[in-house]
Motif scaffolding. Sequence first.
Motif, PDB file in Angstrom:
ATOM      1  N   MET A 104       0.838  -1.193   0.000  1.00  0.00           N
ATOM      2  CA  MET A 104       0.000   0.000   0.000  1.00  0.00           C
ATOM      3  C   MET A 104       0.880   1.253   0.000  1.00  0.00           C
ATOM      4  N   LYS A 105       0.540   2.218  -0.826  1.00  0.00           N
ATOM      5  CA  LYS A 105       1.280   3.471  -0.841  1.00  0.00           C
ATOM      6  C   LYS A 105       0.460   4.561  -1.519  1.00  0.00           C
ATOM      7  N   ASN A 106       0.892   5.800  -1.282  1.00  0.00           N
ATOM      8  CA  ASN A 106       0.279   6.993  -1.866  1.00  0.00           C
ATOM      9  C   ASN A 106      -1.209   7.083  -1.537  1.00  0.00           C
ATOM     10  N   LYS A 107      -1.500   6.946  -0.247  1.00  0.00           N
ATOM     11  CA  LYS A 107      -2.874   7.041   0.234  1.00  0.00           C
ATOM     12  C   LYS A 107      -2.943   7.848   1.529  1.00  0.00           C
ATOM     13  N   ILE A 108      -4.122   8.442   1.761  1.00  0.00           N
ATOM     14  CA  ILE A 108      -4.430   9.066   3.051  1.00  0.00           C
ATOM     15  C   ILE A 108      -5.415   8.154   3.762  1.00  0.00           C
ATOM     16  N   LEU A 109      -5.072   7.728   4.943  1.00  0.00           N
ATOM     17  CA  LEU A 109      -5.919   6.833   5.721  1.00  0.00           C
ATOM     18  C   LEU A 109      -6.491   7.621   6.897  1.00  0.00           C
ATOM     19  N   CYS A 110      -7.798   7.684   6.970  1.00  0.00           N
ATOM     20  CA  CYS A 110      -8.439   8.458   8.031  1.00  0.00           C
ATOM     21  C   CYS A 110      -8.683   7.555   9.237  1.00  0.00           C
ATOM     22  N   GLY A 111      -8.046   7.859  10.330  1.00  0.00           N
ATOM     23  CA  GLY A 111      -8.195   7.054  11.536  1.00  0.00           C
ATOM     24  C   GLY A 111      -7.106   7.382  12.533  1.00  0.00           C
ATOM     25  N   ASP A 112      -7.111   6.694  13.653  1.00  0.00           N
ATOM     26  CA  ASP A 112      -6.104   6.876  14.703  1.00  0.00           C
ATOM     27  C   ASP A 112      -4.819   6.150  14.291  1.00  0.00           C
TER      28      ASP A 112
END
Length: 370
Positions: free
Chosen positions: A1-9
């Motif tokens: 996985m790369k080049n992503k924004i993950l919304c969470g803690d």
Amino acid sequence: MKNKILCGDSLEVLKDFEDNYFDSVVTDPPYGLAFMGKKWDYDVPQVELWKEVYRVLKPGGHILSFAGSRTYHRMAVNIEDAGFEIRDMLGWLYGSGFPKSHNIGKAIDKLQGNERETLTEIQKENLFEKEKEIISEKKTKDFSHHKGSMMSKETTDKFDTKTKNITKTKGNSQWEGWGTALKPAHEPIVMARKPFNTSVAENVLTHGTGGINIDECRVGGKEGRFPANIMHDGSEEVLEIFPETKSGKMEQHIKGGKYNVYGKMYPRDVVTIGDKGSAARFFYCAKASKSERGNKNNHPTVKPIKLMEYLVRLVTPKEGIVLEPFAGSGTTLIACKKQGFNYIGIEREQEYCDIAEARLKGVKVQGELF
């Protein structure tokens, strides 16, 4: 996985990543100052979070973490307690900080019922000349009473939003001119590295990490000055504190083996370019302008893109993956994209995730990094 924004803690999201996944960490985490009353800034990240960052970072991988001048020690200790080796402290100097000092003389006069002499009225536009691009109109409507704002009521004396004037007064007590804080003019950056059991050369060959990219971060290009642990915003106020200096050209081989205040000296070749000018001949980058932030970006602590480009380039190998566990409005991720690095950004607040996604869509990818 790369080049992503993950919304969470971040503490939870990082559990989905395997060990030794990332090549570097460049981050602008909460400073623990409750800046502008934001709940997410009530404390610095805890050791448990940095331990998870440690796990997913490759051996020899560097972490660059911004911190507040008052809470740097807490940030650095937590990172160190997670297992990292503290390598240095970088500093970003700027001239546009605003003092939040309590006017002790005025407070005493108010306490004792003393009258104060009115000196002058200053136009609001002059006071905000350096700040108007980074402070939205919405935030200035009741600026002097805003908890954690850049300007306190005591600092500004009287802020009149209708006349746009600030009344300056003077008292006669022995405490007139005394305050409680200095003008903020720098932000420290923790530079740490994940330890490894081999030599640096062996670790670089195995993992691609362990060193810093000196030549690509020289001031003035590959033949320029050796990068320093101080950066600044190029403002006149900062430049004035540096004297004019001259350095000679030198080529020398140091055998090493001896110890000084920095530890053991290793064999190395030292080459200086020899030049003259202001001692501020370090990397410089102005604060983020309103246009750089974007019209709908309401994040209160946006860093300049150029500054973050420099930092990710300093500690990330070619085609490496950068982790930003506190992505905010996405500046570090934008810097990675512009420099050709891969990235993963994690952000807890959905509002900022949306802003970061929108900002990233407008970024042009650099064709070649090296």
